[in-house]
Motif scaffolding. Structure first.
Motif, PDB file in Angstrom:
ATOM      1  N   ASP A 294       0.837  -1.188   0.000  1.00  0.00           N
ATOM      2  CA  ASP A 294       0.000   0.000   0.000  1.00  0.00           C
ATOM      3  C   ASP A 294       0.880   1.248   0.000  1.00  0.00           C
ATOM      4  OD1 ASP A 294      -2.396   1.364  -0.085  1.00  0.00           O
ATOM      5  OD2 ASP A 294      -3.150   0.576   1.808  1.00  0.00           O
ATOM      6  N   PHE A 295       0.261   2.370  -0.280  1.00  0.00           N
ATOM      7  CA  PHE A 295       0.936   3.654  -0.397  1.00  0.00           C
ATOM      8  C   PHE A 295       0.362   4.620   0.634  1.00  0.00           C
ATOM      9  CE2 PHE A 295       0.681   7.960  -2.197  1.00  0.00           C
ATOM     10  CZ  PHE A 295       2.030   8.233  -2.339  1.00  0.00           C
ATOM     11  N   TYR A 296       1.250   5.322   1.329  1.00  0.00           N
ATOM     12  CA  TYR A 296       0.837   6.296   2.345  1.00  0.00           C
ATOM     13  C   TYR A 296       1.575   7.606   2.118  1.00  0.00           C
ATOM     14  CZ  TYR A 296      -0.608   2.001   4.648  1.00  0.00           C
ATOM     15  OH  TYR A 296      -1.179   0.791   4.924  1.00  0.00           O
ATOM     16  N   MET A 297       0.941   8.682   2.517  1.00  0.00           N
ATOM     17  CA  MET A 297       1.591   9.989   2.483  1.00  0.00           C
ATOM     18  C   MET A 297       1.734  10.477   3.924  1.00  0.00           C
ATOM     19  SD  MET A 297      -0.028  11.911  -0.829  1.00  0.00           S
ATOM     20  CE  MET A 297      -1.592  12.197  -0.060  1.00  0.00           C
ATOM     21  N   ALA A 298       2.931  10.920   4.266  1.00  0.00           N
ATOM     22  CA  ALA A 298       3.190  11.458   5.602  1.00  0.00           C
ATOM     23  C   ALA A 298       3.841  12.818   5.440  1.00  0.00           C
ATOM     24  CB  ALA A 298       4.091  10.521   6.389  1.00  0.00           C
ATOM     25  N   GLU A 299       3.089  13.844   5.698  1.00  0.00           N
ATOM     26  CA  GLU A 299       3.646  15.183   5.583  1.00  0.00           C
ATOM     27  C   GLU A 299       4.232  15.660   6.905  1.00  0.00           C
ATOM     28  OE1 GLU A 299       0.983  17.802   3.540  1.00  0.00           O
ATOM     29  OE2 GLU A 299       0.663  16.347   1.942  1.00  0.00           O
ATOM     30  N   LYS A 300       3.890  14.951   7.990  1.00  0.00           N
ATOM     31  CA  LYS A 300       4.422  15.302   9.308  1.00  0.00           C
ATOM     32  C   LYS A 300       4.832  14.018  10.029  1.00  0.00           C
ATOM     33  CE  LYS A 300       1.887  19.503   9.741  1.00  0.00           C
ATOM     34  NZ  LYS A 300       0.593  19.958   9.579  1.00  0.00           N
ATOM     35  N   LEU A 301       5.876  14.117  10.841  1.00  0.00           N
ATOM     36  CA  LEU A 301       6.369  12.947  11.573  1.00  0.00           C
ATOM     37  C   LEU A 301       5.310  12.342  12.489  1.00  0.00           C
ATOM     38  CD1 LEU A 301      10.024  13.919  12.529  1.00  0.00           C
ATOM     39  CD2 LEU A 301       9.276  12.115  10.980  1.00  0.00           C
ATOM     40  N   LYS A 302       4.431  13.174  13.010  1.00  0.00           N
ATOM     41  CA  LYS A 302       3.418  12.668  13.935  1.00  0.00           C
ATOM     42  C   LYS A 302       2.430  11.720  13.253  1.00  0.00           C
ATOM     43  CE  LYS A 302       0.320  16.627  13.631  1.00  0.00           C
ATOM     44  NZ  LYS A 302      -0.325  17.708  14.365  1.00  0.00           N
ATOM     45  N   GLU A 303       2.422  11.702  11.909  1.00  0.00           N
ATOM     46  CA  GLU A 303       1.550  10.785  11.174  1.00  0.00           C
ATOM     47  C   GLU A 303       2.117   9.363  11.103  1.00  0.00           C
ATOM     48  OE1 GLU A 303      -0.269  12.628   7.513  1.00  0.00           O
ATOM     49  OE2 GLU A 303       1.247  14.137   7.997  1.00  0.00           O
ATOM     50  N   LEU A 304       3.416   9.209  11.336  1.00  0.00           N
ATOM     51  CA  LEU A 304       4.059   7.907  11.164  1.00  0.00           C
ATOM     52  C   LEU A 304       3.531   6.808  12.094  1.00  0.00           C
ATOM     53  CD1 LEU A 304       7.746   8.876  10.385  1.00  0.00           C
ATOM     54  CD2 LEU A 304       5.964   8.106   8.818  1.00  0.00           C
ATOM     55  N   PRO A 305       3.295   7.061  13.384  1.00  0.00           N
ATOM     56  CA  PRO A 305       2.780   5.969  14.227  1.00  0.00           C
ATOM     57  C   PRO A 305       1.467   5.379  13.693  1.00  0.00           C
ATOM     58  CG  PRO A 305       3.590   7.737  15.611  1.00  0.00           C
ATOM     59  CD  PRO A 305       3.612   8.252  14.197  1.00  0.00           C
ATOM     60  N   GLY A 306       0.583   6.217  13.188  1.00  0.00           N
ATOM     61  CA  GLY A 306      -0.669   5.719  12.619  1.00  0.00           C
ATOM     62  C   GLY A 306      -0.428   4.897  11.363  1.00  0.00           C
ATOM     63  N   ILE A 307       0.506   5.338  10.531  1.00  0.00           N
ATOM     64  CA  ILE A 307       0.839   4.587   9.316  1.00  0.00           C
ATOM     65  C   ILE A 307       1.455   3.246   9.699  1.00  0.00           C
ATOM     66  CG2 ILE A 307       2.354   4.530   7.301  1.00  0.00           C
ATOM     67  CD1 ILE A 307       1.904   7.596   7.097  1.00  0.00           C
ATOM     68  N   PHE A 308       2.390   3.251  10.650  1.00  0.00           N
ATOM     69  CA  PHE A 308       3.004   1.997  11.093  1.00  0.00           C
ATOM     70  C   PHE A 308       1.958   1.037  11.647  1.00  0.00           C
ATOM     71  CE2 PHE A 308       7.179   4.421  11.979  1.00  0.00           C
ATOM     72  CZ  PHE A 308       7.571   4.265  10.660  1.00  0.00           C
ATOM     73  N   ALA A 309       0.998   1.571  12.388  1.00  0.00           N
ATOM     74  CA  ALA A 309      -0.060   0.720  12.944  1.00  0.00           C
ATOM     75  C   ALA A 309      -0.893   0.092  11.828  1.00  0.00           C
ATOM     76  CB  ALA A 309      -0.944   1.530  13.893  1.00  0.00           C
ATOM     77  N   ARG A 310      -1.205   0.861  10.782  1.00  0.00           N
ATOM     78  CA  ARG A 310      -1.972   0.315   9.656  1.00  0.00           C
ATOM     79  C   ARG A 310      -1.182  -0.762   8.918  1.00  0.00           C
ATOM     80  NH1 ARG A 310      -3.767   5.991   8.204  1.00  0.00           N
ATOM     81  NH2 ARG A 310      -2.610   5.733   6.282  1.00  0.00           N
ATOM     82  N   VAL A 311       0.117  -0.528   8.729  1.00  0.00           N
ATOM     83  CA  VAL A 311       0.959  -1.537   8.075  1.00  0.00           C
ATOM     84  C   VAL A 311       1.018  -2.794   8.933  1.00  0.00           C
ATOM     85  CG1 VAL A 311       3.318  -2.103   7.354  1.00  0.00           C
ATOM     86  CG2 VAL A 311       2.324   0.114   6.747  1.00  0.00           C
ATOM     87  N   ALA A 312       1.185  -2.643  10.235  1.00  0.00           N
ATOM     88  CA  ALA A 312       1.239  -3.805  11.134  1.00  0.00           C
ATOM     89  C   ALA A 312      -0.072  -4.588  11.092  1.00  0.00           C
ATOM     90  CB  ALA A 312       1.546  -3.354  12.562  1.00  0.00           C
ATOM     91  N   ARG A 313      -1.216  -3.890  11.110  1.00  0.00           N
ATOM     92  CA  ARG A 313      -2.511  -4.570  11.006  1.00  0.00           C
ATOM     93  C   ARG A 313      -2.632  -5.299   9.677  1.00  0.00           C
ATOM     94  NH1 ARG A 313      -4.565   0.078  13.307  1.00  0.00           N
ATOM     95  NH2 ARG A 313      -5.253   0.860  11.289  1.00  0.00           N
ATOM     96  N   ASP A 314      -2.182  -4.657   8.632  1.00  0.00           N
ATOM     97  CA  ASP A 314      -2.239  -5.251   7.306  1.00  0.00           C
ATOM     98  C   ASP A 314      -1.405  -6.532   7.251  1.00  0.00           C
ATOM     99  OD1 ASP A 314      -3.198  -4.860   4.505  1.00  0.00           O
ATOM    100  OD2 ASP A 314      -1.041  -4.928   4.110  1.00  0.00           O
ATOM    101  N   LEU A 315      -0.194  -6.463   7.765  1.00  0.00           N
ATOM    102  CA  LEU A 315       0.672  -7.641   7.750  1.00  0.00           C
ATOM    103  C   LEU A 315       0.105  -8.779   8.607  1.00  0.00           C
ATOM    104  CD1 LEU A 315       4.147  -5.879   7.950  1.00  0.00           C
ATOM    105  CD2 LEU A 315       3.201  -7.124   5.990  1.00  0.00           C
ATOM    106  N   ALA A 316      -0.543  -8.409   9.707  1.00  0.00           N
ATOM    107  CA  ALA A 316      -1.109  -9.430  10.597  1.00  0.00           C
ATOM    108  C   ALA A 316      -2.366 -10.076  10.027  1.00  0.00           C
ATOM    109  CB  ALA A 316      -1.422  -8.810  11.956  1.00  0.00           C
ATOM    110  N   SER A 317      -3.011  -9.425   9.078  1.00  0.00           N
ATOM    111  CA  SER A 317      -4.270  -9.959   8.554  1.00  0.00           C
ATOM    112  C   SER A 317      -4.148 -10.492   7.133  1.00  0.00           C
ATOM    113  CB  SER A 317      -5.355  -8.884   8.613  1.00  0.00           C
ATOM    114  OG  SER A 317      -5.026  -7.811   7.757  1.00  0.00           O
TER     115      SER A 317
END
Length: 158
Positions: A97-120
């Motif tokens: 998947d593709f994500y856009m992060a314009e601010k560092l504070k967005e990264l934890p949410g993106i990492f969480a989505r990637v982790a959920r994706d990998l787990a499912s």
């Protein structure tokens, strides 16, 4: 990540090809050394300035691999906005998947989505019908509309 600074000169496509080669399963006594699914998290603005290989070669190598690529784009200048399409192509061709992060504070949410994706993730396999070598398109659908399927768009017959 907070201390990283972009300074240009990126050979993005060459780097993707190299990483795919570095993590490719190696045969040892008939068994692959990487039996689990592998993933790449690619942080970039998407601008390639130095690669010897074109985007099409990086996409081809990504299709041939069994690696899922997640691209996280940064930057908001015009050239980076246009380059995001390349990152999206690399990610979607591998089932990532593709994500856009314009601010560092967005990264934890993106990492969480990637982790959920990998787990499912589920691995579905089939034996393709005989035919010519090369790229073949594939589509996976489910009957229940509440589920979303994301998978690679093609596979390569060696």
């Amino acid at each position: 990540i907070e201390e990283l600074r972009a300074d240009g000169g990126t050979a993005l496509y060459d780097a993707v090809i190299r990483v795919l080669a570095d993590i490719a399963p190696r045969k040892v006594s008939g068994a692959a050394t990487h039996p689990d699914r592998q993933a790449i998290l690619l942080f970039s603005d998407g601008v390639d300035e130095r690669s010897l290989a074109p985007l099409s070669r990086a996409v081809e190598k990504a299709r041939q691999s069994d690696v899922v690529l997640y691209a996280i784009a940064a930057g908001d200048q015009l050239d980076t906005l246009m380059a995001r399409g390349d990152l999206k192509d690399l990610a979607t061709e591998t089932g990532g998947d593709f994500y856009m992060a314009e601010k560092l504070k967005e990264l934890p949410g993106i990492f969480a989505r990637v982790a959920r994706d990998l787990a499912s993730q589920y691995r579905v396999s089939f034996t393709p019908p005989p035919g010519a070598k090369g790229e073949r398109r594939i589509e996976v659908r489910v009957r229940n509309d509440k589920y979303r399927v994301r998978c690679r768009k093609s596979y390569v017959v060696p």
